[in-house]
Write an enzyme that holds these catalytic residues in place. Structure first.
Site, PDB file in Angstrom:
ATOM      1  N   GLU A 123       0.840  -1.192   0.000  1.00 57.10           N
ATOM      2  CA  GLU A 123       0.000   0.000   0.000  1.00 57.10           C
ATOM      3  C   GLU A 123       0.878   1.246   0.000  1.00 57.10           C
ATOM      4  OE1 GLU A 123      -1.442  -0.881   4.414  1.00 57.10           O
ATOM      5  OE2 GLU A 123      -2.132   1.040   3.729  1.00 57.10           O
ATOM      6  N   CYS A 164      -3.562  -2.907   4.292  1.00 57.30           N
ATOM      7  CA  CYS A 164      -2.713  -3.949   4.899  1.00 57.30           C
ATOM      8  C   CYS A 164      -3.214  -5.354   4.598  1.00 57.30           C
ATOM      9  CB  CYS A 164      -2.648  -3.738   6.407  1.00 57.30           C
ATOM     10  SG  CYS A 164      -2.152  -2.082   6.867  1.00 57.30           S
ATOM     11  N   HIS A 187      -3.092  -8.777  12.470  1.00 57.20           N
ATOM     12  CA  HIS A 187      -2.438  -7.603  11.884  1.00 57.20           C
ATOM     13  C   HIS A 187      -2.081  -6.663  13.032  1.00 57.20           C
ATOM     14  CE1 HIS A 187      -1.459  -4.101   9.679  1.00 57.20           C
ATOM     15  NE2 HIS A 187      -2.517  -3.434  10.100  1.00 57.20           N
TER      16      HIS A 187
HETATM   17  N1  CAA Z   1       1.641   4.919  30.137  1.00 56.35           N
HETATM   18  C1  CAA Z   1       0.946   3.849  29.660  1.00 56.35           C
HETATM   19  N2  CAA Z   1      -0.048   3.954  28.737  1.00 56.35           N
HETATM   20  C2  CAA Z   1      -0.330   5.183  28.271  1.00 56.35           C
HETATM   21  C3  CAA Z   1       0.346   6.337  28.721  1.00 56.35           C
HETATM   22  C4  CAA Z   1       1.383   6.167  29.697  1.00 56.35           C
HETATM   23  N3  CAA Z   1       2.058   7.202  30.157  1.00 56.35           N
HETATM   24  N4  CAA Z   1      -0.172   7.413  28.072  1.00 56.35           N
HETATM   25  C5  CAA Z   1      -1.143   6.952  27.235  1.00 56.35           C
HETATM   26  N5  CAA Z   1      -1.231   5.608  27.362  1.00 56.35           N
HETATM   27  C6  CAA Z   1      -2.121   4.698  26.629  1.00 56.35           C
HETATM   28  C7  CAA Z   1      -3.517   5.223  26.436  1.00 56.35           C
HETATM   29  O1  CAA Z   1      -4.320   4.973  27.572  1.00 56.35           O
HETATM   30  C8  CAA Z   1      -3.954   4.421  25.222  1.00 56.35           C
HETATM   31  O2  CAA Z   1      -4.270   3.111  25.606  1.00 56.35           O
HETATM   32  P1  CAA Z   1      -5.726   2.491  25.238  1.00 56.35           P
HETATM   33  O3  CAA Z   1      -5.844   2.565  23.739  1.00 56.35           O
HETATM   34  O4  CAA Z   1      -5.634   1.099  25.737  1.00 56.35           O
HETATM   35  O5  CAA Z   1      -6.706   3.357  25.932  1.00 56.35           O
HETATM   36  C9  CAA Z   1      -2.668   4.320  24.391  1.00 56.35           C
HETATM   37  O6  CAA Z   1      -1.602   4.619  25.292  1.00 56.35           O
HETATM   38  C10 CAA Z   1      -2.610   5.302  23.235  1.00 56.35           C
HETATM   39  O7  CAA Z   1      -2.943   6.558  23.729  1.00 56.35           O
HETATM   40  P2  CAA Z   1      -3.845   7.562  22.886  1.00 56.35           P
HETATM   41  O8  CAA Z   1      -5.052   6.853  22.359  1.00 56.35           O
HETATM   42  O9  CAA Z   1      -4.036   8.788  23.684  1.00 56.35           O
HETATM   43  O10 CAA Z   1      -2.818   7.838  21.688  1.00 56.35           O
HETATM   44  P3  CAA Z   1      -2.979   8.732  20.403  1.00 56.35           P
HETATM   45  O11 CAA Z   1      -4.157   9.621  20.445  1.00 56.35           O
HETATM   46  O12 CAA Z   1      -1.646   9.362  20.205  1.00 56.35           O
HETATM   47  O13 CAA Z   1      -3.261   7.698  19.212  1.00 56.35           O
HETATM   48  C11 CAA Z   1      -3.155   5.853  17.777  1.00 56.35           C
HETATM   49  C12 CAA Z   1      -2.866   6.348  19.195  1.00 56.35           C
HETATM   50  C13 CAA Z   1      -4.616   6.107  17.438  1.00 56.35           C
HETATM   51  C14 CAA Z   1      -2.870   4.367  17.703  1.00 56.35           C
HETATM   52  C15 CAA Z   1      -2.224   6.620  16.790  1.00 56.35           C
HETATM   53  O14 CAA Z   1      -0.901   6.229  17.013  1.00 56.35           O
HETATM   54  C16 CAA Z   1      -2.560   6.418  15.330  1.00 56.35           C
HETATM   55  O15 CAA Z   1      -3.351   7.148  14.755  1.00 56.35           O
HETATM   56  N6  CAA Z   1      -1.933   5.389  14.681  1.00 56.35           N
HETATM   57  C17 CAA Z   1      -2.127   5.115  13.259  1.00 56.35           C
HETATM   58  C18 CAA Z   1      -3.440   4.420  12.974  1.00 56.35           C
HETATM   59  C19 CAA Z   1      -3.470   2.992  13.411  1.00 56.35           C
HETATM   60  O16 CAA Z   1      -2.459   2.353  13.589  1.00 56.35           O
HETATM   61  N7  CAA Z   1      -4.695   2.444  13.550  1.00 56.35           N
HETATM   62  C20 CAA Z   1      -4.874   1.061  13.908  1.00 56.35           C
HETATM   63  C21 CAA Z   1      -6.081   0.430  13.261  1.00 56.35           C
HETATM   64  S1  CAA Z   1      -6.046   0.699  11.499  1.00 56.35           S
HETATM   65  C22 CAA Z   1      -5.058  -0.549  10.896  1.00 56.35           C
HETATM   66  O17 CAA Z   1      -4.811  -1.498  11.567  1.00 56.35           O
HETATM   67  C23 CAA Z   1      -4.494  -0.382   9.526  1.00 56.35           C
HETATM   68  C24 CAA Z   1      -3.110   0.127   9.625  1.00 56.35           C
HETATM   69  O18 CAA Z   1      -2.168  -0.657   9.629  1.00 56.35           O
HETATM   70  C25 CAA Z   1      -2.878   1.570   9.703  1.00 56.35           C
END
Ligand code: CAA
Length: 389
Positions: A81, A113, A235
Protein backbone atom coordinates in the site's frame (compact mmCIF):
# COMPACT_ATOMS: atom_id res chain seq x y z
CA UNK A 1 -8.62 -35.74 -2.52
CA UNK A 2 -8.02 -32.18 -1.45
CA UNK A 3 -4.46 -30.89 -1.85
CA UNK A 4 -2.35 -29.65 1.03
CA UNK A 5 -1.39 -26.09 0.02
CA UNK A 6 0.26 -23.37 2.06
CA UNK A 7 3.43 -21.55 3.06
CA UNK A 8 6.50 -23.53 2.04
CA UNK A 9 9.08 -20.90 3.01
CA UNK A 10 9.01 -17.47 4.64
CA UNK A 11 11.74 -14.85 4.80
CA UNK A 12 11.72 -11.18 5.77
CA UNK A 13 13.80 -8.03 5.46
CA UNK A 14 13.63 -4.69 7.21
CA UNK A 15 15.19 -1.23 6.89
CA UNK A 16 18.82 -0.18 7.34
CA UNK A 17 18.15 2.10 10.32
CA UNK A 18 16.21 1.99 13.57
CA UNK A 19 14.81 4.79 15.72
CA UNK A 20 14.14 3.88 19.36
CA UNK A 21 10.88 5.26 20.73
CA UNK A 22 12.88 6.78 23.60
CA UNK A 23 14.37 9.20 21.02
CA UNK A 24 10.94 10.11 19.64
CA UNK A 25 9.58 10.54 23.17
CA UNK A 26 12.50 12.81 24.14
CA UNK A 27 11.80 14.93 21.05
CA UNK A 28 8.05 15.33 21.52
CA UNK A 29 7.83 15.19 25.32
CA UNK A 30 5.71 12.04 25.42
CA UNK A 31 5.88 9.89 28.55
CA UNK A 32 7.68 6.75 27.29
CA UNK A 33 5.08 4.48 28.94
CA UNK A 34 2.61 5.58 26.27
CA UNK A 35 4.85 4.03 23.60
CA UNK A 36 6.21 1.02 25.48
CA UNK A 37 2.94 0.04 27.20
CA UNK A 38 0.16 2.14 25.66
CA UNK A 39 0.80 1.18 22.04
CA UNK A 40 3.36 -1.57 22.70
CA UNK A 41 6.20 -0.29 20.50
CA UNK A 42 9.90 -0.06 21.33
CA UNK A 43 11.50 1.02 18.08
CA UNK A 44 10.74 1.51 14.40
CA UNK A 45 12.67 0.52 11.28
CA UNK A 46 13.59 3.47 9.08
CA UNK A 47 14.59 2.82 5.47
CA UNK A 48 17.75 4.34 4.01
CA UNK A 49 17.37 6.86 1.16
CA UNK A 50 18.39 4.10 -1.26
CA UNK A 51 15.88 1.56 0.08
CA UNK A 52 12.24 1.22 -0.88
CA UNK A 53 9.54 -1.44 -1.19
CA UNK A 54 11.41 -2.99 -4.15
CA UNK A 55 14.79 -3.35 -2.43
CA UNK A 56 13.13 -4.62 0.75
CA UNK A 57 10.99 -7.07 -1.24
CA UNK A 58 13.94 -8.37 -3.26
CA UNK A 59 16.04 -8.72 -0.08
CA UNK A 60 13.26 -10.74 1.56
CA UNK A 61 12.74 -12.98 -1.48
CA UNK A 62 16.40 -13.63 -2.45
CA UNK A 63 17.05 -16.29 0.22
CA UNK A 64 13.91 -18.16 -0.91
CA UNK A 65 15.17 -18.28 -4.50
CA UNK A 66 18.63 -19.30 -3.24
CA UNK A 67 17.13 -22.22 -1.32
CA UNK A 68 14.49 -23.48 -3.76
CA UNK A 69 15.47 -22.14 -7.18
CA UNK A 70 12.96 -20.39 -9.45
CA UNK A 71 12.06 -23.25 -11.79
CA UNK A 72 8.57 -23.81 -10.38
CA UNK A 73 7.68 -20.15 -9.82
CA UNK A 74 5.24 -18.99 -12.50
CA UNK A 75 3.61 -16.13 -10.63
CA UNK A 76 4.87 -13.29 -8.43
CA UNK A 77 2.23 -11.35 -6.51
CA UNK A 78 3.51 -8.15 -4.92
CA UNK A 79 1.26 -6.72 -2.21
CA UNK A 80 1.78 -3.16 -1.02
CA UNK A 81 0.00 0.00 0.00
CA UNK A 82 3.08 2.20 -0.38
CA UNK A 83 3.29 1.73 -4.12
CA UNK A 84 5.99 3.54 -6.11
CA UNK A 85 4.21 3.60 -9.47
CA UNK A 86 0.59 3.86 -10.56
CA UNK A 87 1.06 1.55 -13.54
CA UNK A 88 4.08 -0.74 -13.25
CA UNK A 89 4.07 -3.44 -10.60
CA UNK A 90 6.91 -3.17 -8.08
CA UNK A 91 7.08 -6.94 -8.54
CA UNK A 92 8.52 -6.51 -12.04
CA UNK A 93 11.61 -4.82 -10.56
CA UNK A 94 11.91 -7.62 -8.00
CA UNK A 95 11.52 -10.21 -10.78
CA UNK A 96 14.39 -8.52 -12.61
CA UNK A 97 16.66 -8.10 -9.56
CA UNK A 98 16.23 -11.79 -8.71
CA UNK A 99 16.73 -12.96 -12.30
CA UNK A 100 13.44 -14.87 -12.41
CA UNK A 101 12.42 -16.56 -15.69
CA UNK A 102 10.57 -14.47 -18.27
CA UNK A 103 7.78 -17.10 -18.31
CA UNK A 104 6.30 -15.57 -15.15
CA UNK A 105 3.19 -13.48 -14.50
CA UNK A 106 3.81 -10.57 -12.15
CA UNK A 107 1.18 -8.34 -10.62
CA UNK A 108 0.74 -5.84 -7.78
CA UNK A 109 -2.23 -6.04 -5.42
CA UNK A 110 -3.68 -3.34 -3.19
CA UNK A 111 -6.19 -3.23 -0.39
CA UNK A 112 -4.30 -1.53 2.43
CA UNK A 113 -2.71 -3.95 4.90
CA UNK A 114 -4.98 -6.79 3.74
CA UNK A 115 -3.20 -7.05 0.35
CA UNK A 116 -0.81 -9.85 1.35
CA UNK A 117 -3.63 -12.08 2.50
CA UNK A 118 -5.45 -11.53 -0.79
CA UNK A 119 -2.14 -12.46 -2.48
CA UNK A 120 -1.84 -15.61 -0.37
CA UNK A 121 -5.40 -16.70 -1.13
CA UNK A 122 -5.01 -15.99 -4.85
CA UNK A 123 -1.74 -17.95 -4.79
CA UNK A 124 -3.53 -20.91 -3.24
CA UNK A 125 -6.14 -20.75 -6.00
CA UNK A 126 -3.42 -20.77 -8.68
CA UNK A 127 -1.64 -23.72 -7.08
CA UNK A 128 -4.95 -25.59 -6.79
CA UNK A 129 -5.35 -25.16 -10.53
CA UNK A 130 -1.76 -26.20 -11.35
CA UNK A 131 -0.19 -28.05 -8.40
CA UNK A 132 3.21 -28.18 -10.13
CA UNK A 133 3.65 -24.42 -9.82
CA UNK A 134 4.78 -22.32 -6.88
CA UNK A 135 3.78 -18.71 -6.32
CA UNK A 136 6.09 -16.10 -4.81
CA UNK A 137 4.14 -13.70 -2.63
CA UNK A 138 5.98 -10.52 -1.62
CA UNK A 139 4.42 -8.13 0.92
CA UNK A 140 6.46 -4.96 1.26
CA UNK A 141 5.66 -1.61 2.81
CA UNK A 142 7.13 1.56 4.22
CA UNK A 143 4.70 3.01 6.77
CA UNK A 144 4.98 6.78 6.83
CA UNK A 145 2.89 9.38 8.66
CA UNK A 146 3.39 13.13 9.04
CA UNK A 147 6.08 14.25 11.48
CA UNK A 148 4.63 15.12 14.89
CA UNK A 149 1.31 13.39 14.13
CA UNK A 150 -0.19 10.69 16.41
CA UNK A 151 0.53 8.06 13.75
CA UNK A 152 4.27 8.88 13.72
CA UNK A 153 4.98 6.50 16.61
CA UNK A 154 3.47 3.62 14.61
CA UNK A 155 5.70 3.90 11.54
CA UNK A 156 7.95 1.07 10.37
CA UNK A 157 9.16 -0.78 7.28
CA UNK A 158 9.56 -4.43 6.28
CA UNK A 159 8.95 -6.98 3.57
CA UNK A 160 7.92 -10.61 3.91
CA UNK A 161 8.36 -13.08 1.06
CA UNK A 162 6.47 -16.38 1.06
CA UNK A 163 6.71 -19.31 -1.29
CA UNK A 164 3.28 -20.89 -1.73
CA UNK A 165 2.88 -24.42 -3.05
CA UNK A 166 1.66 -27.98 -2.43
CA UNK A 167 2.93 -30.00 0.52
CA UNK A 168 4.18 -26.89 2.32
CA UNK A 169 7.05 -27.21 4.79
CA UNK A 170 5.72 -24.62 7.26
CA UNK A 171 1.95 -24.00 7.41
CA UNK A 172 -0.96 -25.62 5.55
CA UNK A 173 -3.66 -23.01 4.91
CA UNK A 174 -7.23 -24.21 5.49
CA UNK A 175 -10.72 -23.45 4.31
CA UNK A 176 -13.01 -21.79 5.22
CA UNK A 177 -12.24 -18.10 5.52
CA UNK A 178 -14.38 -15.55 7.34
CA UNK A 179 -14.73 -12.39 5.24
CA UNK A 180 -15.76 -8.82 6.01
CA UNK A 181 -15.87 -5.64 3.91
CA UNK A 182 -17.16 -2.21 4.99
CA UNK A 183 -16.81 1.17 3.26
CA UNK A 184 -15.09 3.26 5.96
CA UNK A 185 -12.57 6.14 5.88
CA UNK A 186 -10.33 5.14 8.76
CA UNK A 187 -6.98 5.28 6.95
CA UNK A 188 -6.25 6.28 3.37
CA UNK A 189 -3.60 7.83 1.12
CA UNK A 190 -4.78 9.88 -1.85
CA UNK A 191 -2.54 9.55 -4.93
CA UNK A 192 -1.06 13.01 -4.44
CA UNK A 193 0.15 12.30 -0.90
CA UNK A 194 3.18 10.39 0.34
CA UNK A 195 2.09 10.16 3.96
CA UNK A 196 -1.12 8.38 4.93
CA UNK A 197 -4.09 10.16 6.46
CA UNK A 198 -5.73 8.44 9.39
CA UNK A 199 -8.55 8.86 11.85
CA UNK A 200 -6.68 6.93 14.55
CA UNK A 201 -9.47 6.20 16.99
CA UNK A 202 -12.00 5.53 14.22
CA UNK A 203 -9.49 3.09 12.71
CA UNK A 204 -9.27 1.08 15.93
CA UNK A 205 -13.08 0.85 16.02
CA UNK A 206 -13.19 -0.17 12.35
CA UNK A 207 -10.59 -2.90 13.00
CA UNK A 208 -12.62 -4.27 15.94
CA UNK A 209 -15.80 -4.27 13.84
CA UNK A 210 -13.91 -6.30 11.26
CA UNK A 211 -12.76 -8.80 13.92
CA UNK A 212 -16.40 -9.37 14.81
CA UNK A 213 -17.55 -9.51 11.19
CA UNK A 214 -14.90 -12.00 10.06
CA UNK A 215 -15.41 -14.24 13.07
CA UNK A 216 -19.18 -14.29 12.53
CA UNK A 217 -18.71 -15.30 8.91
CA UNK A 218 -15.96 -17.80 9.81
CA UNK A 219 -18.24 -19.65 12.23
CA UNK A 220 -21.18 -19.51 9.80
CA UNK A 221 -18.91 -21.10 7.19
CA UNK A 222 -18.20 -23.98 9.59
CA UNK A 223 -14.76 -22.95 10.86
CA UNK A 224 -12.97 -24.15 13.98
CA UNK A 225 -13.87 -23.14 17.52
CA UNK A 226 -11.74 -20.58 19.41
CA UNK A 227 -10.43 -23.26 21.80
CA UNK A 228 -8.80 -25.18 18.98
CA UNK A 229 -6.25 -22.48 18.15
CA UNK A 230 -2.74 -22.64 19.62
CA UNK A 231 -2.11 -18.95 18.84
CA UNK A 232 -3.61 -15.94 17.04
CA UNK A 233 -1.64 -13.91 14.48
CA UNK A 234 -3.29 -10.50 14.16
CA UNK A 235 -2.44 -7.60 11.88
CA UNK A 236 -0.38 -5.36 14.15
CA UNK A 237 -0.33 -1.65 13.26
CA UNK A 238 1.10 -1.44 16.80
CA UNK A 239 1.37 -4.52 18.99
CA UNK A 240 -1.19 -3.35 21.56
CA UNK A 241 -3.77 -3.59 18.75
CA UNK A 242 -3.41 -7.39 18.80
CA UNK A 243 -4.35 -7.35 22.50
CA UNK A 244 -7.32 -5.08 21.83
CA UNK A 245 -8.45 -7.32 18.98
CA UNK A 246 -8.18 -10.55 20.91
CA UNK A 247 -9.92 -9.08 23.94
CA UNK A 248 -12.72 -7.93 21.64
CA UNK A 249 -13.02 -11.38 20.07
CA UNK A 250 -13.15 -13.11 23.47
CA UNK A 251 -15.78 -10.65 24.69
CA UNK A 252 -17.81 -11.12 21.54
CA UNK A 253 -17.72 -14.90 22.07
CA UNK A 254 -18.71 -14.50 25.73
CA UNK A 255 -15.36 -15.51 27.25
CA UNK A 256 -13.28 -14.07 30.10
CA UNK A 257 -10.81 -11.43 29.02
CA UNK A 258 -8.05 -12.11 31.51
CA UNK A 259 -4.77 -10.44 30.35
CA UNK A 260 -2.76 -13.64 30.97
CA UNK A 261 -5.12 -15.61 28.73
CA UNK A 262 -4.78 -12.99 26.00
CA UNK A 263 -0.99 -12.89 26.30
CA UNK A 264 -0.89 -16.70 26.00
CA UNK A 265 -3.09 -16.68 22.89
CA UNK A 266 -0.89 -14.09 21.19
CA UNK A 267 2.14 -16.18 22.08
CA UNK A 268 5.26 -14.65 20.64
CA UNK A 269 3.51 -13.07 17.66
CA UNK A 270 4.31 -9.50 18.73
CA UNK A 271 8.10 -9.88 19.18
CA UNK A 272 9.22 -8.68 15.73
CA UNK A 273 6.49 -6.09 15.17
CA UNK A 274 7.32 -4.48 18.51
CA UNK A 275 10.81 -3.53 17.32
CA UNK A 276 10.08 -3.06 13.58
CA UNK A 277 6.85 -1.06 13.72
CA UNK A 278 3.97 -1.17 11.28
CA UNK A 279 4.88 -2.93 8.05
CA UNK A 280 1.28 -2.80 6.74
CA UNK A 281 0.88 -5.82 4.38
CA UNK A 282 3.80 -7.69 5.95
CA UNK A 283 2.69 -7.20 9.55
CA UNK A 284 0.52 -10.30 10.08
CA UNK A 285 3.17 -12.53 8.49
CA UNK A 286 5.94 -11.00 10.64
CA UNK A 287 3.69 -12.11 13.49
CA UNK A 288 3.73 -15.65 12.08
CA UNK A 289 7.52 -15.57 11.65
CA UNK A 290 8.02 -14.50 15.26
CA UNK A 291 5.63 -17.18 16.51
CA UNK A 292 7.27 -20.01 14.56
CA UNK A 293 10.78 -18.82 15.53
CA UNK A 294 10.09 -18.43 19.23
CA UNK A 295 7.28 -20.76 20.33
CA UNK A 296 7.65 -24.28 21.67
CA UNK A 297 6.92 -27.04 19.18
CA UNK A 298 3.71 -26.19 17.29
CA UNK A 299 3.59 -29.29 15.09
CA UNK A 300 0.04 -30.13 14.10
CA UNK A 301 -1.39 -27.13 15.95
CA UNK A 302 -3.93 -24.84 14.24
CA UNK A 303 -3.09 -21.13 14.14
CA UNK A 304 -5.60 -18.33 13.59
CA UNK A 305 -4.89 -15.37 11.29
CA UNK A 306 -6.74 -12.06 11.28
CA UNK A 307 -5.75 -9.84 8.40
CA UNK A 308 -7.18 -6.29 8.39
CA UNK A 309 -6.80 -3.62 5.71
CA UNK A 310 -8.27 -0.18 6.31
CA UNK A 311 -11.02 0.99 4.10
CA UNK A 312 -11.83 -1.87 4.95
CA UNK A 313 -11.44 -5.55 4.05
CA UNK A 314 -10.61 -8.30 6.53
CA UNK A 315 -10.24 -12.06 6.61
CA UNK A 316 -10.09 -14.62 9.41
CA UNK A 317 -8.59 -17.97 8.45
CA UNK A 318 -6.67 -20.88 9.88
CA UNK A 319 -3.46 -22.71 9.11
CA UNK A 320 -1.97 -25.88 10.59
CA UNK A 321 1.72 -26.13 11.40
CA UNK A 322 3.39 -28.94 9.47
CA UNK A 323 5.57 -31.67 11.02
CA UNK A 324 9.29 -30.90 10.62
CA UNK A 325 8.67 -27.15 10.17
CA UNK A 326 11.50 -26.19 12.52
CA UNK A 327 14.12 -27.46 10.07
CA UNK A 328 12.90 -24.90 7.51
CA UNK A 329 12.79 -21.78 9.70
CA UNK A 330 15.13 -18.83 9.23
CA UNK A 331 15.39 -17.89 12.87
CA UNK A 332 19.05 -16.79 12.81
CA UNK A 333 18.65 -14.77 9.60
CA UNK A 334 15.51 -13.14 11.02
CA UNK A 335 17.38 -12.15 14.16
CA UNK A 336 20.22 -10.76 12.03
CA UNK A 337 17.82 -8.69 9.90
CA UNK A 338 16.69 -6.95 13.08
CA UNK A 339 20.06 -6.72 14.83
CA UNK A 340 21.99 -5.38 11.83
CA UNK A 341 20.09 -2.10 11.80
CA UNK A 342 22.04 1.03 12.71
CA UNK A 343 20.46 3.18 15.38
CA UNK A 344 19.79 6.78 14.35
CA UNK A 345 19.07 9.81 16.50
CA UNK A 346 16.01 11.98 16.04
CA UNK A 347 17.76 14.50 13.73
CA UNK A 348 19.00 11.77 11.36
CA UNK A 349 15.56 10.13 11.36
CA UNK A 350 13.98 13.46 10.48
CA UNK A 351 16.37 13.92 7.54
CA UNK A 352 15.54 10.41 6.28
CA UNK A 353 11.82 11.08 6.72
CA UNK A 354 12.08 14.27 4.67
CA UNK A 355 14.31 12.81 1.91
CA UNK A 356 12.64 13.10 -1.54
CA UNK A 357 13.81 12.68 -5.13
CA UNK A 358 13.48 15.82 -7.23
CA UNK A 359 10.57 15.27 -9.64
CA UNK A 360 12.09 17.25 -12.55
CA UNK A 361 12.90 14.21 -14.69
CA UNK A 362 16.66 14.82 -14.42
CA UNK A 363 19.42 12.45 -13.35
CA UNK A 364 19.65 12.11 -9.59
CA UNK A 365 21.85 9.67 -7.70
CA UNK A 366 20.74 8.42 -4.30
CA UNK A 367 23.10 8.72 -1.33
CA UNK A 368 24.74 5.35 -0.75
CA UNK A 369 23.43 4.31 2.65
CA UNK A 370 22.11 0.78 2.61
CA UNK A 371 24.44 -2.14 3.25
CA UNK A 372 21.84 -4.55 1.86
CA UNK A 373 22.12 -6.64 -1.32
CA UNK A 374 19.93 -4.31 -3.43
CA UNK A 375 19.73 -0.55 -3.68
CA UNK A 376 17.82 2.16 -5.43
CA UNK A 377 20.81 3.80 -7.12
CA UNK A 378 18.98 6.81 -8.50
CA UNK A 379 16.37 8.15 -10.83
CA UNK A 380 16.77 9.28 -14.43
CA UNK A 381 14.10 10.51 -16.81
CA UNK A 382 11.52 9.56 -14.13
CA UNK A 383 12.83 5.95 -14.23
CA UNK A 384 13.94 4.25 -11.04
CA UNK A 385 17.37 2.63 -11.32
CA UNK A 386 18.02 -0.39 -9.14
CA UNK A 387 21.30 -2.12 -8.45
CA UNK A 388 22.10 -5.62 -7.20
CA UNK A 389 25.41 -5.90 -5.37
N1 CAA B 1 1.64 4.92 30.14
C1 CAA B 1 0.95 3.85 29.66
N2 CAA B 1 -0.05 3.95 28.74
C2 CAA B 1 -0.33 5.18 28.27
C3 CAA B 1 0.35 6.34 28.72
C4 CAA B 1 1.38 6.17 29.70
N3 CAA B 1 2.06 7.20 30.16
N4 CAA B 1 -0.17 7.41 28.07
C5 CAA B 1 -1.14 6.95 27.24
N5 CAA B 1 -1.23 5.61 27.36
C6 CAA B 1 -2.12 4.70 26.63
C7 CAA B 1 -3.52 5.22 26.44
O1 CAA B 1 -4.32 4.97 27.57
C8 CAA B 1 -3.95 4.42 25.22
O2 CAA B 1 -4.27 3.11 25.61
P1 CAA B 1 -5.73 2.49 25.24
O3 CAA B 1 -5.84 2.57 23.74
O4 CAA B 1 -5.63 1.10 25.74
O5 CAA B 1 -6.71 3.36 25.93
C9 CAA B 1 -2.67 4.32 24.39
O6 CAA B 1 -1.60 4.62 25.29
C10 CAA B 1 -2.61 5.30 23.24
O7 CAA B 1 -2.94 6.56 23.73
P2 CAA B 1 -3.85 7.56 22.89
O8 CAA B 1 -5.05 6.85 22.36
O9 CAA B 1 -4.04 8.79 23.68
O10 CAA B 1 -2.82 7.84 21.69
P3 CAA B 1 -2.98 8.73 20.40
O11 CAA B 1 -4.16 9.62 20.45
O12 CAA B 1 -1.65 9.36 20.21
O13 CAA B 1 -3.26 7.70 19.21
C11 CAA B 1 -3.16 5.85 17.78
C12 CAA B 1 -2.87 6.35 19.20
C13 CAA B 1 -4.62 6.11 17.44
C14 CAA B 1 -2.87 4.37 17.70
C15 CAA B 1 -2.22 6.62 16.79
O14 CAA B 1 -0.90 6.23 17.01
C16 CAA B 1 -2.56 6.42 15.33
O15 CAA B 1 -3.35 7.15 14.76
N6 CAA B 1 -1.93 5.39 14.68
C17 CAA B 1 -2.13 5.11 13.26
C18 CAA B 1 -3.44 4.42 12.97
C19 CAA B 1 -3.47 2.99 13.41
O16 CAA B 1 -2.46 2.35 13.59
N7 CAA B 1 -4.69 2.44 13.55
C20 CAA B 1 -4.87 1.06 13.91
C21 CAA B 1 -6.08 0.43 13.26
S1 CAA B 1 -6.05 0.70 11.50
C22 CAA B 1 -5.06 -0.55 10.90
O17 CAA B 1 -4.81 -1.50 11.57
C23 CAA B 1 -4.49 -0.38 9.53
C24 CAA B 1 -3.11 0.13 9.63
O18 CAA B 1 -2.17 -0.66 9.63
C25 CAA B 1 -2.88 1.57 9.70
Amino acid sequence: MSLSIGIHDLSFATGEFVLPHTALAAHNGTEIGKYHLGIGQESMSVPAADEDIVTLGATAAAPIIARHGAERIRTVVFATESSIDQAKSAGVYVHSLLGLPSATRVVELKQACYGATAALQFAIGLVQRDPAQQVLVVASDVSKYELDSPGEATQGAAAVAMLVGVDPALVRIEDPSGLFTADVMDFWRPNYREAALVDGHESIGAYLQAVEGTWKDYTEQGGRTLEEFAAFCYHQPFTKMAYKAHRHLLNYCGYDTDEAVIARALGHTTAYNRVIGNSYTASVYLGLAALLDRAEDLTGRPLAFLSYGSGSVAEFFAGTVVAGYREHLRTDANRRAIDRRTEVDYARYRDLHEWRFPTDGGDHATPEQTTGPFRLAGISGHKRLYQAR
